[in-house]
Scaffold this motif. Structure first.
Motif, mmCIF file in Angstrom:
data_model
loop_
_atom_site.group_PDB
_atom_site.id
_atom_site.type_symbol
_atom_site.label_atom_id
_atom_site.label_comp_id
_atom_site.label_asym_id
_atom_site.label_seq_id
_atom_site.Cartn_x
_atom_site.Cartn_y
_atom_site.Cartn_z
ATOM 1 N N ALA A 63 39.210 51.917 32.638
ATOM 2 C CA ALA A 63 40.471 51.266 32.993
ATOM 3 C C ALA A 63 41.130 51.949 34.187
ATOM 4 O O ALA A 63 41.690 51.282 35.073
ATOM 5 N N LEU A 64 41.072 53.280 34.245
ATOM 6 C CA LEU A 64 41.636 53.994 35.390
ATOM 7 C C LEU A 64 40.898 53.638 36.671
ATOM 8 O O LEU A 64 41.506 53.461 37.737
ATOM 9 N N GLY A 65 39.560 53.556 36.582
ATOM 10 C CA GLY A 65 38.785 53.148 37.752
ATOM 11 C C GLY A 65 39.106 51.726 38.174
ATOM 12 O O GLY A 65 39.203 51.427 39.371
ATOM 13 N N MET A 66 39.307 50.836 37.189
ATOM 14 C CA MET A 66 39.670 49.453 37.484
ATOM 15 C C MET A 66 41.015 49.384 38.191
ATOM 16 O O MET A 66 41.207 48.631 39.144
ATOM 17 N N LYS A 67 41.955 50.192 37.747
ATOM 18 C CA LYS A 67 43.286 50.201 38.347
ATOM 19 C C LYS A 67 43.238 50.701 39.782
ATOM 20 O O LYS A 67 43.948 50.188 40.658
ATOM 21 N N ARG A 68 42.390 51.681 40.037
ATOM 22 C CA ARG A 68 42.363 52.307 41.357
ATOM 23 C C ARG A 68 41.551 51.514 42.374
ATOM 24 O O ARG A 68 41.935 51.439 43.550
ATOM 25 N N ALA A 69 40.426 50.936 41.933
ATOM 26 C CA ALA A 69 39.517 50.321 42.917
ATOM 27 C C ALA A 69 38.856 49.052 42.405
ATOM 28 O O ALA A 69 37.779 48.686 42.890
ATOM 29 N N GLY A 70 39.453 48.376 41.442
ATOM 30 C CA GLY A 70 38.924 47.102 40.984
ATOM 31 C C GLY A 70 37.610 47.253 40.238
ATOM 32 O O GLY A 70 37.296 48.309 39.678
ATOM 33 N N TRP A 71 36.822 46.165 40.233
ATOM 34 C CA TRP A 71 35.556 46.175 39.513
ATOM 35 C C TRP A 71 34.621 47.293 39.976
ATOM 36 O O TRP A 71 34.022 47.982 39.133
ATOM 37 N N PRO A 72 34.464 47.528 41.286
ATOM 38 C CA PRO A 72 33.622 48.661 41.696
ATOM 39 C C PRO A 72 34.148 49.993 41.177
ATOM 40 O O PRO A 72 33.366 50.887 40.850
ATOM 41 N N GLY A 73 35.485 50.119 41.095
ATOM 42 C CA GLY A 73 36.061 51.357 40.593
ATOM 43 C C GLY A 73 35.764 51.578 39.123
ATOM 44 O O GLY A 73 35.503 52.711 38.697
ATOM 45 N N ALA A 74 35.805 50.506 38.324
ATOM 46 C CA ALA A 74 35.480 50.629 36.902
ATOM 47 C C ALA A 74 34.041 51.095 36.718
ATOM 48 O O ALA A 74 33.751 51.979 35.900
ATOM 49 N N LEU A 75 33.136 50.518 37.495
ATOM 50 C CA LEU A 75 31.731 50.920 37.421
ATOM 51 C C LEU A 75 31.543 52.347 37.916
ATOM 52 O O LEU A 75 30.811 53.140 37.308
#
Length: 391
Positions: A63-75
């Motif tokens: 979720a933190l990755g999603m918040k910071r950089a969208g779908w690529p960030g979540a991955l």
């Protein structure tokens, strides 16, 4: 995306101590040091992931990755946090008889001790911001007592539900506490699709596990079920994984050797699935064991990804309402209590066995709280201390 990957890779290399310690590391890195979100939003996110089945710390990271950089960030967040321990356990599976003493080494014990300081810092910081009045402090203390007296994942869920009820009907928040909706870059339609996909795959996994002629595919379906149905973190998933692979595919000795090694590596305990995939009989291995390790790792983490990303848009909408805010304030207080209980068991009880252990924990706590050193350096110091002191 690269920023997210590097941040989580660093944590994946240094975050020892289990999911509770991971949440402490995350708070230090992303709330205090990087300021990606505030304490209240972070704890709301932790509360959501505690309610969902699966590996809570990994879901918070996604979720933190999603918040910071969208779908690529979540991955990127998942890959960075998961990769180090998954690779280490896969390699360990290829030479399990040679590295069996690793889990009992002084270095690993030193890292377990430093987890005490990390969690203590998290409890102190979260209590200061999330339990500012007597009611919420009382909720936190009561939650800690209940979780310690009635152990188990369901007790944790129950105390958070009670915290929500107390907050909703007894707490009075001051004016001006309206909470802006955080943006995670996903709408309700996409969230509904992900939740429906999770449910559909879960139903299909039961059919595949019984009907397929491929043992590897059936095993992947069992791993998906384990990731979908377990509350309480990595340790709770072990009985399900054991029933899936022992004795049909692995001996109990090989299974337990991998479990011991999983305690010696940083990152999420769910990466134990990679060890099991790599340790399968040669007839079931893919790409020399690396492919089957990746398949089992993907199978056990996929439901966590679908659930947390799918739930985020609905959670973000609900948490902006005043009644939900009061309930969440009560849940946040209960989360502090759950974290306080975990500071004792399993973090303290598994690490502090002698005065030297306590001395190292106090020293690490001082470096984190008063000297404000980076957790990475504190972890390295603790590992070196454990090695030289011969814990």
């Amino acid at each position: 995306m690269l920023e997210v990957f590097i941040a989580f890779l660093k944590l994946g290399l240094t975050s020892f101590g289990g999911p509770v310690a991971h949440l402490g590391y995350f708070r230090t890195e992303f709330v205090e040091r990087r300021g990606w979100l505030d304490d209240r939003s972070y704890t709301d996110l932790v509360a959501l992931c505690q309610f969902l089945p699966g590996p809570a710390s990994s879901q918070v990271g996604m979720a933190l990755g999603m918040k910071r950089a969208g779908w690529p960030g979540a991955l990127a967040a998942w890959v960075g946090f998961t990769l180090p321990s998954a690779m280490a356990l896969t390699v360990f599976a290829f030479g399990v008889t040679h590295w069996l003493a690793l889990a009992q080494s002084g270095v690993v014990h030193g890292l377990k001790v430093v987890a005490v300081a990390v969690v203590a810092q998290a409890v102190m910081g979260m209590a200061r911001s999330l339990c500012p009045d007597r009611l919420r402090a009382g909720v936190a203390i009561a939650a800690a007592m209940l979780v310690l007296l009635v152990p188990g994942a369901w007790a944790q869920i129950a105390v958070m539900a009670l915290g929500a009820l107390i907050g909703r009907f007894a707490l009075r928040l001051p004016q001006g506490t309206a909470l802006a909706q955080d943006s995670f870059g996903i709408g309700t339609r996409a969230g509904a699709v992900l939740l429906a996909l999770f449910a559909g795959l879960l139903l299909a996994s039961f059919v595949v596990a019984d009907a397929t002629q491929s043992p590897l595919l059936a095993l992947a379906a069992r791993f998906y079920q384990a990731g979908s149905l377990v509350f309480g973190g990595g340790h709770v998933v072990l009985p399900l994984l054991q029933s899936a692979v022992v004795p049909a595919f692995l001996s109990n000795d090989v299974f337990l050797a991998g479990y011991g090694a999983a305690q010696a590596v940083p990152g999420p305990l769910f990466t134990f699935a990679a060890y099991l995939g790599a340790a399968l009989p040669a007839s079931l291995q893919v790409w020399g064991g690396w492919g089957s390790a990746l398949l089992m790792l993907f199978a056990i983490f996929l439901p966590a990804f679908l659930l947390v990303i799918g739930a985020l848009p609905f959670w973000q909408s609900l948490r902006t309402r005043p009644g939900v805010q009061r309930g969440m304030a009560g849940v946040n207080a209960a989360v502090v209590g759950v974290l306080l209980a975990a500071l004792y068991d399993p973090v303290w009880t598994s690490a502090i066995h002698a005065p030297a252990d306590f001395a190292l924990a106090v020293f690490a706590f001082g470096l984190l709280v008063f000297a404000r050193w980076s957790p990475v350096w504190v972890v390295l110091i603790a590992a070196a201390w454990g090695f030289t002191a011969g814990f």
